[in-house]
Design a protein around this motif. Structure first.
Motif, PDB file in Angstrom:
ATOM      1  N   LYS A   4       0.843  -1.198   0.000  1.00  0.00           N
ATOM      2  CA  LYS A   4       0.000   0.000   0.000  1.00  0.00           C
ATOM      3  C   LYS A   4       0.876   1.245   0.000  1.00  0.00           C
ATOM      4  O   LYS A   4       1.853   1.328   0.730  1.00  0.00           O
ATOM      5  N   ILE A  52      -8.678  10.013   2.973  1.00  0.00           N
ATOM      6  CA  ILE A  52      -9.797   9.120   3.262  1.00  0.00           C
ATOM      7  C   ILE A  52      -9.486   8.361   4.541  1.00  0.00           C
ATOM      8  O   ILE A  52      -8.481   7.661   4.605  1.00  0.00           O
ATOM      9  N   PRO A  53     -10.322   8.501   5.539  1.00  0.00           N
ATOM     10  CA  PRO A  53     -10.031   7.870   6.832  1.00  0.00           C
ATOM     11  C   PRO A  53     -10.006   6.360   6.722  1.00  0.00           C
ATOM     12  O   PRO A  53     -10.718   5.772   5.909  1.00  0.00           O
ATOM     13  N   PRO A  55     -11.241   3.043   7.612  1.00  0.00           N
ATOM     14  CA  PRO A  55     -12.511   2.625   8.217  1.00  0.00           C
ATOM     15  C   PRO A  55     -12.314   1.683   9.396  1.00  0.00           C
ATOM     16  O   PRO A  55     -13.146   1.647  10.306  1.00  0.00           O
ATOM     17  N   TYR A  56     -11.232   0.920   9.377  1.00  0.00           N
ATOM     18  CA  TYR A  56     -11.035  -0.034  10.452  1.00  0.00           C
ATOM     19  C   TYR A  56     -10.601   0.657  11.732  1.00  0.00           C
ATOM     20  O   TYR A  56     -11.040   0.289  12.825  1.00  0.00           O
TER      21      TYR A  56
ATOM     22  N   ASN B  64      -4.775  -5.755   6.704  1.00  0.00           N
ATOM     23  CA  ASN B  64      -5.591  -6.368   5.659  1.00  0.00           C
ATOM     24  C   ASN B  64      -6.904  -6.814   6.254  1.00  0.00           C
ATOM     25  O   ASN B  64      -7.007  -7.066   7.443  1.00  0.00           O
ATOM     26  N   SER B  65      -7.916  -6.906   5.423  1.00  0.00           N
ATOM     27  CA  SER B  65      -9.274  -6.981   5.951  1.00  0.00           C
ATOM     28  C   SER B  65      -9.971  -8.298   5.676  1.00  0.00           C
ATOM     29  O   SER B  65     -11.086  -8.509   6.124  1.00  0.00           O
ATOM     30  N   THR B  67     -11.421  -9.069   3.203  1.00  0.00           N
ATOM     31  CA  THR B  67     -12.668  -8.675   2.557  1.00  0.00           C
ATOM     32  C   THR B  67     -12.391  -8.317   1.105  1.00  0.00           C
ATOM     33  O   THR B  67     -11.404  -7.661   0.812  1.00  0.00           O
ATOM     34  N   ASP B 116     -13.729   5.174  -2.338  1.00  0.00           N
ATOM     35  CA  ASP B 116     -13.828   4.689  -0.963  1.00  0.00           C
ATOM     36  C   ASP B 116     -12.858   3.529  -0.720  1.00  0.00           C
ATOM     37  O   ASP B 116     -12.309   3.383   0.360  1.00  0.00           O
ATOM     38  N   GLU B 118      -9.982   3.253  -1.629  1.00  0.00           N
ATOM     39  CA  GLU B 118      -8.621   3.712  -1.347  1.00  0.00           C
ATOM     40  C   GLU B 118      -8.345   3.694   0.150  1.00  0.00           C
ATOM     41  O   GLU B 118      -7.202   3.763   0.583  1.00  0.00           O
ATOM     42  N   SER B 119      -9.396   3.615   0.923  1.00  0.00           N
ATOM     43  CA  SER B 119      -9.246   3.650   2.375  1.00  0.00           C
ATOM     44  C   SER B 119      -8.660   2.368   2.928  1.00  0.00           C
ATOM     45  O   SER B 119      -8.299   2.303   4.085  1.00  0.00           O
ATOM     46  N   GLY B 120      -8.571   1.345   2.099  1.00  0.00           N
ATOM     47  CA  GLY B 120      -8.102   0.070   2.617  1.00  0.00           C
ATOM     48  C   GLY B 120      -9.230  -0.798   3.139  1.00  0.00           C
ATOM     49  O   GLY B 120      -9.003  -1.790   3.817  1.00  0.00           O
ATOM     50  N   ARG B 121     -10.438  -0.410   2.811  1.00  0.00           N
ATOM     51  CA  ARG B 121     -11.585  -1.173   3.287  1.00  0.00           C
ATOM     52  C   ARG B 121     -11.559  -2.607   2.776  1.00  0.00           C
ATOM     53  O   ARG B 121     -11.973  -3.532   3.468  1.00  0.00           O
ATOM     54  N   VAL B 122     -11.105  -2.777   1.577  1.00  0.00           N
ATOM     55  CA  VAL B 122     -11.058  -4.127   1.005  1.00  0.00           C
ATOM     56  C   VAL B 122      -9.631  -4.482   0.588  1.00  0.00           C
ATOM     57  O   VAL B 122      -8.834  -3.609   0.268  1.00  0.00           O
ATOM     58  N   ASP B 123      -9.346  -5.763   0.598  1.00  0.00           N
ATOM     59  CA  ASP B 123      -8.021  -6.206   0.195  1.00  0.00           C
ATOM     60  C   ASP B 123      -7.884  -6.239  -1.312  1.00  0.00           C
ATOM     61  O   ASP B 123      -6.787  -6.122  -1.855  1.00  0.00           O
TER      62      ASP B 123
END
Lengths: 341, 341
Positions: A4, A52-53, A55-56, B64-65, B67, B116, B118-123
DNA sequence: TTTATTTACGAAACCGTTTTCGTAAATACA
DNA sequence: TGTATTTACGAAAACGGTTTCGTAAATAAA
């Protein structure tokens, strides 16, 4: 693990603006503790740097995830697909993310999924139970952990919770009545094996319509399908091939309408001449089947939307509480040629 | 905010066993640093107390999520619904969660969603672009941030990435050829407006089949539908109502087959007598339409499954890298009565 | 027997936010 | 003018894990 890139953090923003991390955090969330001028400075930098914050980190800190979990048996199904659309419309509107889980009608999977939800992964749950779901301790356990849950469509009567359903009983009653009015004497009722809890409501509607019209309720006219078994199809075919064969069929589940068409085709039975058919269905193609299928059409989108709205509204409150209510959104009977005289 | 009950943490487990938090953490994840006896002790307590780790804390720590994000235009669509099933089968198998986002064919929503991410919400991301998607900077930006992405079905040729598609060109070619062989002279090609990138492949297949068979390629025989506009339907109807009317139709999108049936019905045209129809479709009801619809059926489940497998495999590697490959899984031509002679 | 290595664990830093609490300055009250 | 509130912010402690690194004991190598 991931390569990342340089993810921007609050700390970096704070440094650039000569403010503290907490101030930035509050400014971004529009806290009243922060002055308008500071908020503007912060938001400008946020825009500029495209911050972008994470989320986790947010979820961990705030103990909520802005995510709702949707648990359904199947997605290749017009009803559930449309319900998802309804759910998603509310979710988008309120900034919620939608995690979808499929049980494939297995109670084991359902249990697994609900158990995972105990982790706090989702803020709330929208649930339509599997056909196999006969016990409901797994649901109660989750709710007792404080996870708000709203049932939709396939509810468990025994569990106290908010529920959004359609008028299954009345719809089945009306469907049956229609066939009776159209002269049917032997009406088959097709359904899947639903072990307990889930609605016998459609069946009861069928039953009572028969009785109210002085027709015998015959146990053998109820065909309970297992999972896609060939055997059930053959039984259906047999029922349609007796000397005193069925002259009407109610498919209480979308998937069961097509086998009827197929059986009739193979037996060279005319619909509606020999057999009249009516199906609980959201199929867009119903009008183009041969012949066009008379349907009981559930308000799928509305049901999903309403359930989601209920949940989201509750999540927005300080003290989360879901009324123990049941919202009923009626289905529509759409007359087509599979039931004309 | 939530009245979550007493959530069990690693710290509590550690205290109970007289071990450190890090040891527990490692034991749970089966680290080689921990002895078997300790692992057993830990796992027994985990079982007994029904401990479930907080996914957000895990994700924050490990970056990592587990997800994957699935971005599709629509879920009320047999193709995408079945693709989701394929995706979900791989996800379940590998312990990934599936976050589903619908663009409703809007590029703006698509941009929002990818941003969204880009936030790292998903792998990682599985993407099938909207019809409106003509530019692709939003996709490249995401990928450049190091978020692995696999296209499926609706790919953007210009973007270098892994792609899983079907043989659109050949399928359309074959479909066209079939109609020609069946004697059609005026073949309509129905599609939605797809601004750029997305496959003109089907159109090209159609075009080349015509040319290879010494039939004129007529620009006006391409009907490009806007979003559900009535106007387009009327145009279609007109085309089917000319003195020298079309005698064959290819619906290059599932949704466009039904309007053809409807138009023919209203015009009292016989299918296949007057007009032969073939549709790109995954509809389970195709065989029961009036008449049964000849289809090009895409391997929806397989496409979803393959794309997910590609992504998950990449995510499992130390250094995530996705080959710049295109996997093609062929569609099947299913002959039915809408194209018999 | 001595030294090198491995094994099995703990302490502490860290992930990137949110939240609590403390406080100086500004404003209101009396 | 002195006191009570607000206002606007910062420091530091969560949140609940993961990861890095250090180390004593056990084992292997010499």
């Amino acid at each position: 693990m991931n390569q990342k890139i340089n993810n921007l953090t609050l700390k970096m923003l704070a440094k650039q603006l000569g403010l503290s991390v907490s101030t930035i955090s509050k400014a971004i969330r529009d806290s009243h503790e922060i002055s308008d001028t500071t908020k503007k400075r912060v938001n400008e930098l946020v825009q500029k740097l495209n911050y972008i914050p994470n989320p986790y980190a947010s979820s961990l800190g705030s103990r909520n995830s802005k995510t709702i979990g949707v648990v359904i048996p199947e997605v290749v199904d017009s009803f559930f697909a449309k319900a998802i659309n309804g759910i998603e419309s509310i979710a988008q509107e309120n900034g919620y993310h939608v995690l979808i889980y499929l049980t494939h009608e297995s109670i084991e999977k359902e249990k697994q999924i609900l158990k995972d939800f105990e982790s706090g992964r989702v803020d709330g749950v929208l649930l339509s139970v599997s056909r196999e779901t006969c016990s409901h301790s797994h649901i109660n356990i989750l709710m007792n952990k404080g996870v708000p849950l709203v049932f939709f469509d396939r509810v468990v009567d025994e569990v106290k919770a908010s529920k959004v359903v359609t008028n299954d009983y009345e719809s089945a009653y009306k469907a049956t009545e229609l066939l009776i009015k159209n002269g049917c004497k032997q009406i088959l009722f097709l359904s899947f094996l639903n072990t307990l809890a889930i609605s016998n409501k459609r069946l009861n509607g069928y039953k009572n319509a028969l009785l109210d019209n002085r027709l015998a309720f015959i146990e053998k006219n109820i065909l309970t399908f297992q999972n896609d078994s060939k055997k059930d199809y053959l039984l259906l075919k047999k029922k349609l091939n007796l000397t005193k064969r069925a002259d009407g069929v109610i498919a209480s589940v979308e998937k069961l309408a097509l086998p009827v068409y197929q059986a009739c085709e193979e037996l060279r039975l005319n619909i509606p001449g020999d057999v009249q058919v009516i199906g609980f269905s959201n199929l867009d193609t119903a009008a183009f089947l041969n012949p066009p299928l008379t349907t009981i059409t559930q308000p799928a989108f509305e049901i999903g939307k309403t359930a989601a709205a209920l949940l989201v509204k509750a999540l927005g409150r300080k003290k989360i509480e879901l009324a123990n209510e049941e919202i009923i959104i009626p289905s529509t009977l759409v007359l087509r040629r599979s039931t004309s005289l």
